[in-house]
Design a protein around this motif. Structure first.
Motif, PDB file in Angstrom:
ATOM      1  N   TYR A  11       0.777  -1.230   0.000  1.00  0.00           N
ATOM      2  CA  TYR A  11       0.000   0.000   0.000  1.00  0.00           C
ATOM      3  C   TYR A  11       0.816   1.292   0.000  1.00  0.00           C
ATOM      4  O   TYR A  11       0.239   2.378  -0.061  1.00  0.00           O
ATOM      5  CB  TYR A  11      -1.000   0.016   1.149  1.00  0.00           C
ATOM      6  N   LEU A  20      -7.738  -7.198   1.612  1.00  0.00           N
ATOM      7  CA  LEU A  20      -8.984  -6.598   1.148  1.00  0.00           C
ATOM      8  C   LEU A  20     -10.099  -7.632   1.220  1.00  0.00           C
ATOM      9  O   LEU A  20      -9.921  -8.778   0.817  1.00  0.00           O
ATOM     10  CB  LEU A  20      -8.795  -6.101  -0.282  1.00  0.00           C
ATOM     11  N   THR A  32     -16.706   1.976   1.776  1.00  0.00           N
ATOM     12  CA  THR A  32     -15.341   1.548   2.085  1.00  0.00           C
ATOM     13  C   THR A  32     -15.018   1.782   3.554  1.00  0.00           C
ATOM     14  O   THR A  32     -15.334   2.838   4.111  1.00  0.00           O
ATOM     15  CB  THR A  32     -14.328   2.312   1.214  1.00  0.00           C
ATOM     16  N   LEU A  34     -11.677   1.553   6.150  1.00  0.00           N
ATOM     17  CA  LEU A  34     -10.265   1.305   6.440  1.00  0.00           C
ATOM     18  C   LEU A  34     -10.180   0.967   7.920  1.00  0.00           C
ATOM     19  O   LEU A  34     -10.563   1.772   8.771  1.00  0.00           O
ATOM     20  CB  LEU A  34      -9.421   2.537   6.120  1.00  0.00           C
ATOM     21  N   LEU A  62     -10.652  -2.701   4.036  1.00  0.00           N
ATOM     22  CA  LEU A  62      -9.204  -2.749   3.853  1.00  0.00           C
ATOM     23  C   LEU A  62      -8.548  -2.820   5.224  1.00  0.00           C
ATOM     24  O   LEU A  62      -8.813  -1.975   6.087  1.00  0.00           O
ATOM     25  CB  LEU A  62      -8.713  -1.503   3.116  1.00  0.00           C
ATOM     26  N   SER A  81      -1.481   3.986   4.461  1.00  0.00           N
ATOM     27  CA  SER A  81      -2.630   3.109   4.194  1.00  0.00           C
ATOM     28  C   SER A  81      -3.879   3.941   3.905  1.00  0.00           C
ATOM     29  O   SER A  81      -4.700   3.561   3.064  1.00  0.00           O
ATOM     30  CB  SER A  81      -2.869   2.153   5.360  1.00  0.00           C
ATOM     31  N   ALA A  85      -6.129   3.936   0.476  1.00  0.00           N
ATOM     32  CA  ALA A  85      -7.584   3.744   0.467  1.00  0.00           C
ATOM     33  C   ALA A  85      -8.262   4.850  -0.329  1.00  0.00           C
ATOM     34  O   ALA A  85      -9.166   4.593  -1.134  1.00  0.00           O
ATOM     35  CB  ALA A  85      -8.114   3.705   1.896  1.00  0.00           C
ATOM     36  N   ARG A  86      -7.836   6.077  -0.120  1.00  0.00           N
ATOM     37  CA  ARG A  86      -8.469   7.199  -0.816  1.00  0.00           C
ATOM     38  C   ARG A  86      -8.216   7.149  -2.325  1.00  0.00           C
ATOM     39  O   ARG A  86      -9.098   7.474  -3.123  1.00  0.00           O
ATOM     40  CB  ARG A  86      -7.948   8.517  -0.250  1.00  0.00           C
ATOM     41  N   ALA A  89      -9.419   2.839  -3.700  1.00  0.00           N
ATOM     42  CA  ALA A  89     -10.668   2.133  -3.382  1.00  0.00           C
ATOM     43  C   ALA A  89     -11.650   2.135  -4.546  1.00  0.00           C
ATOM     44  O   ALA A  89     -12.368   1.150  -4.767  1.00  0.00           O
ATOM     45  CB  ALA A  89     -11.318   2.726  -2.137  1.00  0.00           C
ATOM     46  N   GLY A  96     -13.228   5.746  -2.219  1.00  0.00           N
ATOM     47  CA  GLY A  96     -12.119   6.158  -1.375  1.00  0.00           C
ATOM     48  C   GLY A  96     -12.290   7.500  -0.693  1.00  0.00           C
ATOM     49  O   GLY A  96     -11.791   7.713   0.409  1.00  0.00           O
ATOM     50  N   CYS A  99     -14.998   7.359   2.901  1.00  0.00           N
ATOM     51  CA  CYS A  99     -14.841   6.076   3.583  1.00  0.00           C
ATOM     52  C   CYS A  99     -14.948   6.251   5.091  1.00  0.00           C
ATOM     53  O   CYS A  99     -14.753   7.334   5.642  1.00  0.00           O
ATOM     54  CB  CYS A  99     -13.523   5.406   3.208  1.00  0.00           C
TER      55      CYS A  99
END
Length: 241
Positions: A11, A20, A32, A34, A62, A81, A85-86, A89, A96, A99
């Protein structure tokens, strides 16, 4: 709902990895989440039971590794991380930019810290924060300041906060979540607090194994019920239920 898993995605520059979990055959982008583990270094596997349960509710989850024993306490890896994700995703079936940021134990304060100090993410805030079995009077791993101190100084998360803390937690007493809930309510901020009849490990559907010195999956009813409660909180936080 069936759950699809991808393991070991790198990541960021640190080379750390995440797993995931996502619903199979979703007809639209999934909410999503995280999800950050606690203080034990590289323990993303500990959160697998909860992540699977949440993904079965229609969420893209995630779960990254991070190391609390890093020189910066894990800050760079946690924020890497989040950046992943942003950015990624959407291509993984999620969203993302909107989330839910969630964490267990030390990961809980880290998640809330991002909402309280959005300058560390160029002004971005999560859609909501979900904290499990956390302390908020200690410096957050993402910010270096205690969330309760930030609240006392006039900072506000500006997003809903959902707390779940086992009533039988002997590692991190549930009063820490109660104190945060009270501080948020005093400033008129939206917060929920649930205290299922479980312990520190049970709130994420695990039990502590002294021989392994880590939490492992369990089928104990109190933990299963608590995990389902957390999964529901994650889904509601993201507007998925």
């Amino acid at each position: 709902m069936a759950v699809k898993t991808q393991r070991g995605l790198v990541y960021g520059p640190s080379g750390q990895r995440l797993d995931l979990y996502r619903p199979e055959n979703a007809s639209h982008p999934a909410t999503t989440v995280l999800l950050w583990h606690g203080i034990g270094p590289d323990e993303r596997d500990v959160l697998e039971p909860l992540a699977r349960t949440a993904a079965a509710r229609g969420l893209l989850v995630l779960v990254p590794d991070w190391r609390s024993d890093a020189a910066d306490g894990g800050k760079a890896q946690l924020l890497e991380s989040l950046a992943f994700a942003r950015k990624e995703a959407d291509g993984l079936g999620g969203d993302g930019e909107s989330c839910v940021l969630a964490g267990w134990s030390a990961g809980s304060g880290a998640a809330l810290g991002v909402a309280l100090r959005p300058e560390i993410t160029e002004g971005w805030r999560p859609k909501a924060v979900v904290g499990m079995a956390g302390r908020y009077d200690l410096p957050a791993r993402t910010t270096g300041t205690a969330p309760l101190d930030d609240l006392a100084a006039g900072r506000a998360p500006a997003v809903p906060v959902h707390l779940v803390h086992g009533s039988r937690d002997t590692v991190v007493d549930a009063r820490h979540s109660r104190d945060l809930a009270a501080a948020l309510r005093a400033t008129g901020r939206p917060v929920t607090l649930q205290e299922p009849d479980t312990d520190h490990a049970g709130v994420i559907m695990t039990e502590y194994d002294p021989a392994a010195n880590r939490c492992v999956p369990t089928t104990a009813e109190h933990a299963v019920q608590a995990g389902r409660l957390v999964a529901e909180a994650l889904a509601k936080a993201g507007g998925a239920s």
